[in-house]
Design an enzyme around this catalytic site. Structure first.
Site, PDB file in Angstrom:
ATOM      1  N   CYS A 109      12.223  48.416 -26.380  1.00  0.00           N
ATOM      2  CA  CYS A 109      11.797  47.900 -25.187  1.00  0.00           C
ATOM      3  C   CYS A 109      10.563  47.093 -25.041  1.00  0.00           C
ATOM      4  O   CYS A 109       9.342  47.897 -25.848  1.00  0.00           O
ATOM      5  CB  CYS A 109      11.225  49.342 -23.869  1.00  0.00           C
ATOM      6  SG  CYS A 109      11.197  48.783 -22.883  1.00  0.00           S
ATOM      7  N   CYS A 149       7.644  48.611 -22.330  1.00  0.00           N
ATOM      8  CA  CYS A 149       6.777  49.573 -23.559  1.00  0.00           C
ATOM      9  C   CYS A 149       6.422  49.250 -24.397  1.00  0.00           C
ATOM     10  O   CYS A 149       5.104  49.399 -24.825  1.00  0.00           O
ATOM     11  CB  CYS A 149       7.462  50.635 -23.488  1.00  0.00           C
ATOM     12  SG  CYS A 149       9.526  51.068 -22.888  1.00  0.00           S
ATOM     13  N   ASP A 150       7.277  48.001 -25.464  1.00  0.00           N
ATOM     14  CA  ASP A 150       5.976  47.639 -26.632  1.00  0.00           C
ATOM     15  C   ASP A 150       4.837  46.786 -26.881  1.00  0.00           C
ATOM     16  O   ASP A 150       4.678  46.648 -27.247  1.00  0.00           O
ATOM     17  CB  ASP A 150       6.932  48.216 -27.998  1.00  0.00           C
ATOM     18  CG  ASP A 150       7.401  49.629 -27.131  1.00  0.00           C
ATOM     19  OD1 ASP A 150       6.650  50.504 -27.031  1.00  0.00           O
ATOM     20  OD2 ASP A 150       8.279  50.235 -27.682  1.00  0.00           O
TER      21      ASP A 150
END
Ligand code: NDP
Length: 315
Positions: free
Chosen positions: A140, A143-144
């Protein structure tokens, strides 16, 4: 019934666009739906940045924002949205039984499955090792990606997700190397064109991952090979992103529902009905073709209408 057992008319499992749309329709039909959000409230779209193709948002909307709005809309009609993870079901009898967090037992007149799908990984030992360590493997980018600002990263995949994520990473990272296993993209032309015209994205066609390299704690690079020539080389990178598609979250249903070879639930064509009376499916759990937020929402609506009509026919 024990203290832990509850009876509900309509239980919705999952909180993506399919689940929330089912909740909106079921609540407005006075079915008093209870919706369990699962481990990723809001579903896959909460890991998507900009959604540009959902009708009604001419300027686009972020995935998390859209999910919060859908939740708010469902709650406006008194859908009961709850935290909790459905761990087990028993669809063998006339009462459909569902367990939440291995504990609470719910007896349902109807069940709407909207459990979606989860990210796939390559399955290499080194990939799994650094994934578990939290040392630089991710599925992701949204997200990261933030953790890799001004660094060099590698991303695997050639679909729309990979292109979207590569694009996102290119805005944060110094360099993004994209590994495409064939000599062409699977992604839509517009998404592939955006990636190709981005200066700090290098695309390596016919290239696959041999090993994720690291120092035991953190990723330091990726060894890749050209599947035409078998030539190997190493790419320095601190992040390894995997964007190669998804697997439907349907394991807990496999003893009761008909699934295809990948695990997608098989529904009666043109309806949301499964092979079990009173159990309906919506969204990516049954859709390996379209897999869009708007089609998921559409099938969520179908599932609520099918459930309502099924209940009405019984009463
Ligand atoms: P897809 O299934 O479309 O693409 C998966 C990609 O990963 C393919 O290019 C595939 O390669 C590659 N791949 C699979 N396994 C491996 C492997 N072991 N090693 C290397 N590469 C591998 O999945 P997506 O998640 O990209 O998209 C899913 C759906 O969601 C699609 O319908 C897509 O259009 C949609 N979507 C739409 C977006 C938007 O419109 N904003 C954003 C994101 C997704 P190969 O091509 O060789 O099979």
């Amino acid at each position: 019934m024990s203290d832990h057992t509850e009876k509900v008319k309509c239980l919705i499992i999952g909180s993506g666009p399919a689940g929330y749309t089912a909740a909106i329709y079921a609540a407005r039909a006075n079915m008093k739906p209870v919706l369990y959000q699962g481990t990723q409230p809001g579903g896959q779209l909460t890991t998507t940045n900009e959604v540009e193709n959902f009708p009604g948002y001419p300027d686009g909307v972020t995935g998390p924002e859209m999910m919060l709005e859908l939740q708010k809309q469902a709650e406006r009609f008194e859908a009961d949205v709850r935290d909790g993870w459905v761990t087990k079901v028993d669809f063998s009898g006339s009462t459909h039984k569902v367990w939440v967090n291995n504990n609470k037992e719910i007896h349902c007149d109807t069940v709407i499955i909207s459990t979606g799908a989860s990210a796939k990984y390559l399955g290499l030992d080194s990939e799994q090792k650094y994934l578990k360590l939290g040392g630089g493997v991710s599925a992701c980018a949204i997200c990261d990606g933030f953790f890799y600002r001004n660094q060099e990263v590698v991303i695997v995949g050639a679909g729309d997700s990979a292109c979207e994520e590569a694009q996102y990473l290119s805005k944060l990272c110094k360099k993004v190397t994209m590994l495409v296993r064939r000599n062409e993209f699977r992604a839509s032309k517009i998404m592939a064109a955006r990636v190709k015209s981005t200066k700090n994205i290098e695309i390596l066609f016919n290239t696959e991952t041999d090993e994720v390299l690291g120092d035991g704690q953190l990723v330091t690079g990726v060894r890749v090979f050209n599947n035409q020539t078998n030539d190997k080389h190493e790419i320095p990178a601190t992040g390894f992103f995997v964007a190669i598609g998804h697997k439907p979250n349907t394991d807990i249903f496999k003893n009761y529902l008909k699934l295809d070879e990948t695990g997608y639930i098989i529904n009666d064509p043109g309806t949301s009905k499964t092979n079990v009376d009173g159990v309906f499916v919506s969204g990516d759990a049954a859709d390996h073709v379209y897999r869009q937020a708007v089609t998921a929402a559409g099938t969520g609506c179908m599932a609520a209408l099918d459930a309502e009509r099924w209940l009405a026919a019984k009463e």
